[in-house]
Design a protein around this motif. Structure first.
Motif, mmCIF file in Angstrom:
data_model
loop_
_atom_site.group_PDB
_atom_site.id
_atom_site.type_symbol
_atom_site.label_atom_id
_atom_site.label_comp_id
_atom_site.label_asym_id
_atom_site.label_seq_id
_atom_site.Cartn_x
_atom_site.Cartn_y
_atom_site.Cartn_z
ATOM 1 N N ASP A 71 26.968 10.097 13.281
ATOM 2 C CA ASP A 71 26.962 10.963 14.464
ATOM 3 C C ASP A 71 28.306 11.637 14.702
ATOM 4 N N SER A 131 31.243 10.039 15.004
ATOM 5 C CA SER A 131 32.185 9.163 15.699
ATOM 6 C C SER A 131 32.842 8.187 14.738
ATOM 7 N N TYR A 187 31.426 15.308 18.695
ATOM 8 C CA TYR A 187 30.994 14.040 19.297
ATOM 9 C C TYR A 187 31.644 13.827 20.659
#
Length: 542
Positions: free
Chosen positions: A443, A445, A483
């Motif tokens: 994602d 991160s 993010y």
């Protein structure tokens, strides 16, 4: 900082002007909060709140603190972060609920949460070998003290209640004994003065602070230690301390944070990080003077009630230098050892982040005083080798003051890039950047256990500081930056080492803001859209 300060800004919000700096507005609001909340902004602590429930039910907000503990219990019965980090908060919360159960005035059925807490302790947390437990401060004092307290409370329950709870006496983790706790308590009983750093743990030592009196604000920067003293001495013995606790309780709605106060620590980390990222800051005179006024011959302390340390001293000196007030780091000589620099004399272990911050402090001084004594230059040369020598095989660093390797890696990389010398420093930075690239999550991160805004900020700082171009870096930066601007509802997890892991919310916010600012500068240089000072609007509990 209000949610409005987390807005996402694009080219339209800045009028397409690459010189516009929306980060300044968010930084201004954050820094204003430093002056408005001088104790510091720290998320509520399960450990400290549990101690107030157990030791000071007379303080306002008692039932709200019980409710906080009940809401924070995990499905498995434990409290706190993953792994062995759950041991201390689970012991404190279980002991606190047992105390409230015996008191009989909680107005809530506490048997089930107490039983689940005892189950988590006996099944896993206390069954762990002490050698694999995290090295949180005074673990060998806190754990034996709370195990003894829980066993005493279980033995004192009435038969009807006791029959509904697990009854085995709790044991200590293998390799952890009561000897140090007994030795300290024996010394206290004999009137032996304790080292100042032990004031932070007075609530488990049966000790009275040596400077106790009406003007004392906080014992050891700990609400629990302060409440334990006032419970014994009476609130009239410490009106300033009582007022301090009432303010913390009001701000937190019952629960309390730890550590507090962290006035200098918070201000130093926030100002140093924002200035390093090129965010324009103009702190109020009172905030700036709190840093300059805290300096002494032995360095600078995190806040009232704590001893001086090399880490806080170094970051405060770095912040002052970046704000145009460079000062001689000579007080740090007291912390020099054969291995580098200790956080405080007699420290058990080695901190790479303390040494990275010492490199910052000496590097700043040499930049302002190029003709300084050769001893100063030798420190920079030495730490340029010492820090790479502590780098992990995978390219990251791990530290004893933060659970995430991304924090330690960011501290080391930024210090080595700005002030490091020689091939070892340059190679270490390159290896760290490659490790960060290899550990990014799907994602966008980064994080030790799950992806977090704080750890993503540190990872971006590493990639943005590394001067060597590495493959995939632009894509990783874009995904990480994106993010940080997605809406989220998770709280910032506690990652900083204290009696348990804790979250200094203002410092975390400043780290994310700094990363967004640096990423925006990089994006502007590449001709990309500017998405600046907003960041993942993650909730914090304060």
């Amino acid at each position: 900082m209000s949610d409005g300060a987390y807005r996402v800004l694009d080219d339209r919000a800045t009028g397409g002007d690459p010189a516009a700096d929306p980060a300044t507005d968010a930084a201004r609001e954050l820094i204003a909060g430093l002056a408005l909340r001088p104790w510091g902004q720290v998320a509520s602590s399960v450990y400290e709140t549990g101690r107030l429930v157990a030791d000071a039910p007379w303080l306002a907000g008692h039932h709200q603190r019980i409710g906080f503990l009940l809401r924070g219990q995990r499905p498995d019965g434990a409290w706190g972060p993953p792994e062995g980090y759950a041991l201390v908060p689970t012991l404190s919360a279980t002991d606190a609920l047992l105390a409230a159960l015996a008191d009989g005035r909680a107005g809530t059925d506490l048997l089930a949460p107490v039983a689940r807490g005892l189950g988590a302790l006996t099944r896993t947390l206390l069954a762990t070998d002490a050698r694999v437990l995290p090295d949180t401060p005074a673990l060998d004092l806190i754990v034996p003290a709370l195990v003894d307290s829980i066993n005493e409370r279980l033995a004192g329950l009435d038969r009807a209640t006791a029959d509904r709870l697990p009854r085995p006496p709790l044991g200590l983790p293998a390799g952890l004994g009561p000897d140090r706790l007994l030795a300290v308590r024996t010394a206290v009983a004999a009137g032996v003065p304790l080292p100042p750093k032990l004031a932070h743990f007075y609530e488990v030592l049966d000790a009275t602070p040596t400077d106790a009196g009406p003007r004392l604000t906080a014992v050891g920067a700990s609400p629990a230690a302060t409440a334990a003293w006032l419970t014994t001495a009476g609130p009239d013995a410490g009106p300033a301390a009582h007022a301090f606790l009432r303010e913390l309780i009001r701000d937190g709605g019952g629960p309390v944070p730890c550590p507090a106060p962290i006035t200098v620590f918070e201000r130093a980390w926030v100002l140093s990080g924002l200035c390093r990222a090129g965010v324009a800051v103009n702190p109020p005179a009172a905030v700036l003077e709190s840093l300059t006024g805290a300096a002494g011959a032995e360095g600078i302390a995190t806040g009232d009630g704590l001893p001086t340390d090399a880490d806080t001293t170094s970051v405060a000196l770095d912040a002052l230098a970046r704000l145009g007030r460079p000062a001689d780091p000579a007080s740090l000589w007291a912390y020099e050892t054969a291995d580098g620099f200790c956080t405080w004399p007699g420290e058990d272990g080695f901190s790479v982040t303390t040494n990275a911050h010492v490199l910052d402090a000496f590097g700043q001084y040499l930049a302002a005083h190029p003709d300084a004594d050769a001893r100063y230059r030798r420190v920079v040369d030495r730490l340029s080798v010492v820090l790479p020598g502590h780098q992990r095989a995978d390219g990251g660093w791990q530290d004893r003051w933060h659970a995430s390797p991304y924090y330690a890696t960011a501290c080391c990389v930024q210090a080595l890039v700005e002030f490091g010398r020689g091939a070892a420093a340059a190679e270490a930075v390159d290896r760290a950047a490659r490790w960060v690239l290899d550990t990014q999550r799907a994602d966008g991160s980064w994080g030790r256990w799950v992806g977090t805004a704080e750890e993503t900020a540190y990872a971006l700082q590493v990639l943005l500081a590394a001067p060597t171009a590495v493959p995939r870096v632009d894509d990783a930066l874009a995904r990480g930056h994106s993010y940080l601007h997605e809406p989220a509802t998770r709280e910032h997890p506690p990652l900083w080492y204290g009696k348990e892991l804790y979250c200094p919310t203002a410092i975390v916010r400043s780290a994310v803001l700094a990363a967004c600012r640096l990423a925006a500068i990089r994006a502007t240089g590449l001709g990309h859209s500017v998405v600046d000072c907003g960041y993942r609007a993650t909730k914090t509990t304060t």
